[in-house]
Design an enzyme around this catalytic site. Sequence first.
Site, PDB file in Angstrom:
ATOM      1  N   LYS A  98       0.863  -1.190   0.000  1.00 56.98           N
ATOM      2  CA  LYS A  98       0.000   0.000   0.000  1.00 56.98           C
ATOM      3  C   LYS A  98       0.893   1.232   0.000  1.00 56.98           C
ATOM      4  O   LYS A  98       1.811   1.344   0.821  1.00 56.98           O
ATOM      5  CB  LYS A  98      -0.889   0.016   1.249  1.00 56.98           C
ATOM      6  N   ASP A 132      -1.845  -2.196  -4.060  1.00 58.00           N
ATOM      7  CA  ASP A 132      -3.251  -2.169  -3.650  1.00 58.00           C
ATOM      8  C   ASP A 132      -3.823  -0.779  -3.899  1.00 58.00           C
ATOM      9  O   ASP A 132      -3.088   0.215  -3.912  1.00 58.00           O
ATOM     10  CB  ASP A 132      -3.368  -2.452  -2.135  1.00 58.00           C
ATOM     11  N   MET A 133      -5.156  -0.703  -4.043  1.00 52.38           N
ATOM     12  CA  MET A 133      -5.780   0.612  -4.189  1.00 52.38           C
ATOM     13  C   MET A 133      -6.464   0.981  -2.877  1.00 52.38           C
ATOM     14  O   MET A 133      -7.177   0.173  -2.294  1.00 52.38           O
ATOM     15  CB  MET A 133      -6.795   0.599  -5.333  1.00 52.38           C
ATOM     16  N   GLN A 162     -10.953  -0.558  -8.631  1.00 50.88           N
ATOM     17  CA  GLN A 162     -12.166  -0.809  -7.825  1.00 50.88           C
ATOM     18  C   GLN A 162     -13.413  -0.504  -8.654  1.00 50.88           C
ATOM     19  O   GLN A 162     -13.605   0.626  -9.091  1.00 50.88           O
ATOM     20  CB  GLN A 162     -12.143   0.109  -6.595  1.00 50.88           C
ATOM     21  N   ARG A 183      -5.672  -6.195 -10.995  1.00 45.54           N
ATOM     22  CA  ARG A 183      -6.535  -6.973 -10.097  1.00 45.54           C
ATOM     23  C   ARG A 183      -7.840  -6.182  -9.986  1.00 45.54           C
ATOM     24  O   ARG A 183      -7.824  -5.013  -9.582  1.00 45.54           O
ATOM     25  CB  ARG A 183      -5.903  -7.102  -8.708  1.00 45.54           C
ATOM     26  N   LYS A 186     -14.171  -5.054  -5.995  1.00 43.94           N
ATOM     27  CA  LYS A 186     -15.362  -4.188  -5.898  1.00 43.94           C
ATOM     28  C   LYS A 186     -15.011  -2.875  -5.205  1.00 43.94           C
ATOM     29  O   LYS A 186     -15.551  -1.830  -5.528  1.00 43.94           O
ATOM     30  CB  LYS A 186     -16.458  -4.912  -5.113  1.00 43.94           C
ATOM     31  N   HIS A 226     -15.255 -12.896  -3.991  1.00 45.79           N
ATOM     32  CA  HIS A 226     -15.803 -14.143  -3.441  1.00 45.79           C
ATOM     33  C   HIS A 226     -17.235 -14.335  -3.932  1.00 45.79           C
ATOM     34  O   HIS A 226     -17.954 -15.194  -3.444  1.00 45.79           O
ATOM     35  CB  HIS A 226     -15.798 -14.086  -1.910  1.00 45.79           C
ATOM     36  N   ARG A 288     -12.947  -5.986   6.685  1.00 40.37           N
ATOM     37  CA  ARG A 288     -13.495  -7.343   6.530  1.00 40.37           C
ATOM     38  C   ARG A 288     -14.788  -7.486   7.334  1.00 40.37           C
ATOM     39  O   ARG A 288     -15.734  -8.126   6.898  1.00 40.37           O
ATOM     40  CB  ARG A 288     -12.482  -8.407   7.015  1.00 40.37           C
ATOM     41  N   ILE A 289     -14.815  -6.875   8.499  1.00 47.37           N
ATOM     42  CA  ILE A 289     -16.018  -6.954   9.334  1.00 47.37           C
ATOM     43  C   ILE A 289     -17.176  -6.244   8.641  1.00 47.37           C
ATOM     44  O   ILE A 289     -18.309  -6.725   8.625  1.00 47.37           O
ATOM     45  CB  ILE A 289     -15.727  -6.305  10.720  1.00 47.37           C
ATOM     46  N   ALA A 290     -16.872  -5.098   8.022  1.00 43.97           N
ATOM     47  CA  ALA A 290     -17.925  -4.297   7.388  1.00 43.97           C
ATOM     48  C   ALA A 290     -18.520  -4.985   6.166  1.00 43.97           C
ATOM     49  O   ALA A 290     -19.602  -4.620   5.709  1.00 43.97           O
ATOM     50  CB  ALA A 290     -17.371  -2.934   6.996  1.00 43.97           C
TER      51      ALA A 290
HETATM   52  P1  FDA Z   1     -19.220  -9.234  -1.729  1.00 43.28           P
HETATM   53  O1  FDA Z   1     -18.809  -8.275  -0.664  1.00 43.28           O
HETATM   54  O2  FDA Z   1     -20.500  -8.990  -2.448  1.00 43.28           O
HETATM   55  O3  FDA Z   1     -19.210 -10.669  -1.105  1.00 43.28           O
HETATM   56  C1  FDA Z   1     -19.616 -11.838  -1.816  1.00 43.28           C
HETATM   57  C2  FDA Z   1     -19.658 -13.008  -0.836  1.00 43.28           C
HETATM   58  O4  FDA Z   1     -18.341 -13.281  -0.352  1.00 43.28           O
HETATM   59  C3  FDA Z   1     -20.454 -12.728   0.437  1.00 43.28           C
HETATM   60  O5  FDA Z   1     -21.812 -13.011   0.243  1.00 43.28           O
HETATM   61  C4  FDA Z   1     -19.788 -13.665   1.431  1.00 43.28           C
HETATM   62  O6  FDA Z   1     -20.214 -14.990   1.231  1.00 43.28           O
HETATM   63  C5  FDA Z   1     -18.352 -13.605   1.029  1.00 43.28           C
HETATM   64  N1  FDA Z   1     -17.594 -12.565   1.756  1.00 43.28           N
HETATM   65  C6  FDA Z   1     -17.106 -11.408   1.263  1.00 43.28           C
HETATM   66  N2  FDA Z   1     -16.430 -10.738   2.207  1.00 43.28           N
HETATM   67  C7  FDA Z   1     -16.492 -11.474   3.328  1.00 43.28           C
HETATM   68  C8  FDA Z   1     -15.973 -11.316   4.653  1.00 43.28           C
HETATM   69  N3  FDA Z   1     -15.262 -10.262   4.987  1.00 43.28           N
HETATM   70  N4  FDA Z   1     -16.255 -12.274   5.574  1.00 43.28           N
HETATM   71  C9  FDA Z   1     -16.954 -13.363   5.237  1.00 43.28           C
HETATM   72  N5  FDA Z   1     -17.466 -13.578   3.987  1.00 43.28           N
HETATM   73  C10 FDA Z   1     -17.241 -12.644   3.057  1.00 43.28           C
HETATM   74  N6  FDA Z   1     -10.329  -3.604  -1.956  1.00 43.28           N
HETATM   75  C11 FDA Z   1      -9.778  -2.379  -2.186  1.00 43.28           C
HETATM   76  O7  FDA Z   1     -10.477  -1.368  -2.059  1.00 43.28           O
HETATM   77  N7  FDA Z   1      -8.454  -2.276  -2.548  1.00 43.28           N
HETATM   78  C12 FDA Z   1      -7.658  -3.370  -2.727  1.00 43.28           C
HETATM   79  O8  FDA Z   1      -6.481  -3.225  -3.064  1.00 43.28           O
HETATM   80  C13 FDA Z   1      -8.229  -4.649  -2.496  1.00 43.28           C
HETATM   81  N8  FDA Z   1      -7.493  -5.791  -2.648  1.00 43.28           N
HETATM   82  C14 FDA Z   1      -8.123  -7.021  -2.584  1.00 43.28           C
HETATM   83  C15 FDA Z   1      -7.420  -8.182  -2.891  1.00 43.28           C
HETATM   84  C16 FDA Z   1      -8.092  -9.396  -2.966  1.00 43.28           C
HETATM   85  C17 FDA Z   1      -7.337 -10.629  -3.334  1.00 43.28           C
HETATM   86  C18 FDA Z   1      -9.487  -9.466  -2.685  1.00 43.28           C
HETATM   87  C19 FDA Z   1     -10.255 -10.763  -2.786  1.00 43.28           C
HETATM   88  C20 FDA Z   1     -10.160  -8.331  -2.318  1.00 43.28           C
HETATM   89  C21 FDA Z   1      -9.499  -7.109  -2.250  1.00 43.28           C
HETATM   90  N9  FDA Z   1     -10.170  -5.951  -1.887  1.00 43.28           N
HETATM   91  C22 FDA Z   1      -9.577  -4.729  -2.107  1.00 43.28           C
HETATM   92  C23 FDA Z   1     -11.484  -6.045  -1.202  1.00 43.28           C
HETATM   93  C24 FDA Z   1     -12.658  -5.916  -2.163  1.00 43.28           C
HETATM   94  O9  FDA Z   1     -12.748  -4.597  -2.629  1.00 43.28           O
HETATM   95  C25 FDA Z   1     -13.981  -6.290  -1.468  1.00 43.28           C
HETATM   96  O10 FDA Z   1     -14.205  -5.407  -0.405  1.00 43.28           O
HETATM   97  C26 FDA Z   1     -14.016  -7.715  -0.930  1.00 43.28           C
HETATM   98  O11 FDA Z   1     -13.414  -8.601  -1.807  1.00 43.28           O
HETATM   99  C27 FDA Z   1     -15.470  -8.180  -0.730  1.00 43.28           C
HETATM  100  O12 FDA Z   1     -16.142  -8.114  -1.950  1.00 43.28           O
HETATM  101  P2  FDA Z   1     -16.557  -9.396  -2.830  1.00 43.28           P
HETATM  102  O13 FDA Z   1     -16.103  -9.132  -4.215  1.00 43.28           O
HETATM  103  O14 FDA Z   1     -16.052 -10.636  -2.246  1.00 43.28           O
HETATM  104  O15 FDA Z   1     -18.132  -9.332  -2.878  1.00 43.28           O
END
Ligand code: FDA
Length: 310
Positions: A98, A132-133, A162, A183, A186, A226, A288-290
């Site tokens: 970061k 990372d962003m 993002q 990468r 969301k 995910h 992660r909690i949020a």
């Molecule tokens: P979404 O939040 O809709 O979740 C889909 C499903 O995944 C949920 O229904 C649940 O089952 C599961 N899930 C997701 N998060 C969970 C959690 N915390 N605990 C339990 N279950 C969960 N963001 C950013 O702003 N800058 C960055 O550099 C990065 N880098 C990054 C690297 C990698 C490898 C990942 C996977 C993610 C990031 N992120 C990130 C975070 C990203 O922006 C996002 O907040 C999370 O991945 C959660 O979004 P999902 O795409 O999983 O979808």
Amino acid sequence: MQWYRRPILAVADFGPVEQFTRTNSLFKGLVNRFVAGETLEETLPKVEQIASSGITATLDELGENVSSEAEASAAVETFIRSLRGLSERSLEPNISIKLTMLGLDLGTEIAKANVLRILTVAREVGGFVRIDMEGSQYVDATMDLFEQVHDAYPAEVGIVIQSYLYRARADVERAIARNARVRLVKGAYSEPATVAFASAVDRDDNYLRLMYLLLEKGTYPAIATHDTALINAAKAFAKDHGIGLDRFEFQMLYGVRRDLQTQLASEGYRMRVYIPFGTEWYPYFTRRIAERPANATFVLRQFFDRGKAD
Ligand code: FDA
């Protein structure tokens, strides 16, 4: 952004909540679910263990917004130790960094010099560094710095985009034009409607469109989510368009959807896990909690019940 994220992130920023969460042993289990260890030495065996199931990793020392050059330099040292430590164990030297941990708040030139120190070592060990962003106030500076270092280290550095940001499509196109590895995520920060989609549906629709664009025209994109609907859409798109499984990878966070990580790897997809470690886990942990109301309810219940337990 889902309605609950903003209030959860605001509450997490409140000093007493942070103090309580950091010091209360009740949270240890939940923190350990998302954070692999406090030190690099503690974390490397976990990377080895994950690698044995055919899943690669990107290592991230946690920390952001340092306020001195000395702190930024200490972070550089750990990132360099991470690259070397992975390489010495014959693990892929892949890390995530970061810029605010490398001094971006102190000046772009300081952060850039620190990133270049890391990239020199990445090249030496045949490794890769993902920037990372962070929050939207850093996106311009991060994209600019990324493009400068990508000119010199095109094979060693990649960026994160993002999908919740209105500007994401333009940034994806910029990255595609320079054959940079993206990468796609969301987005995890609390952003105003002036810069980011307010609704999860719009954010996810944008993700889908950008994911297709990257799969078709990008350079080894990382589909980091995910979300099973998006993952299934990526799989179907790749199949329909004859995109080989070696042309992209899925990425997920340590401790989230391990079942799906293993399943994708066993189906032959490239799967990488983002493995954070370190003592500065609080901001990462709160994001992660949020993301999941069930996680937040657990934390808040402990906080409001603390009087009874004391
Ligand atoms: P979404 O939040 O809709 O979740 C889909 C499903 O995944 C949920 O229904 C649940 O089952 C599961 N899930 C997701 N998060 C969970 C959690 N915390 N605990 C339990 N279950 C969960 N963001 C950013 O702003 N800058 C960055 O550099 C990065 N880098 C990054 C690297 C990698 C490898 C990942 C996977 C993610 C990031 N992120 C990130 C975070 C990203 O922006 C996002 O907040 C999370 O991945 C959660 O979004 P999902 O795409 O999983 O979808």
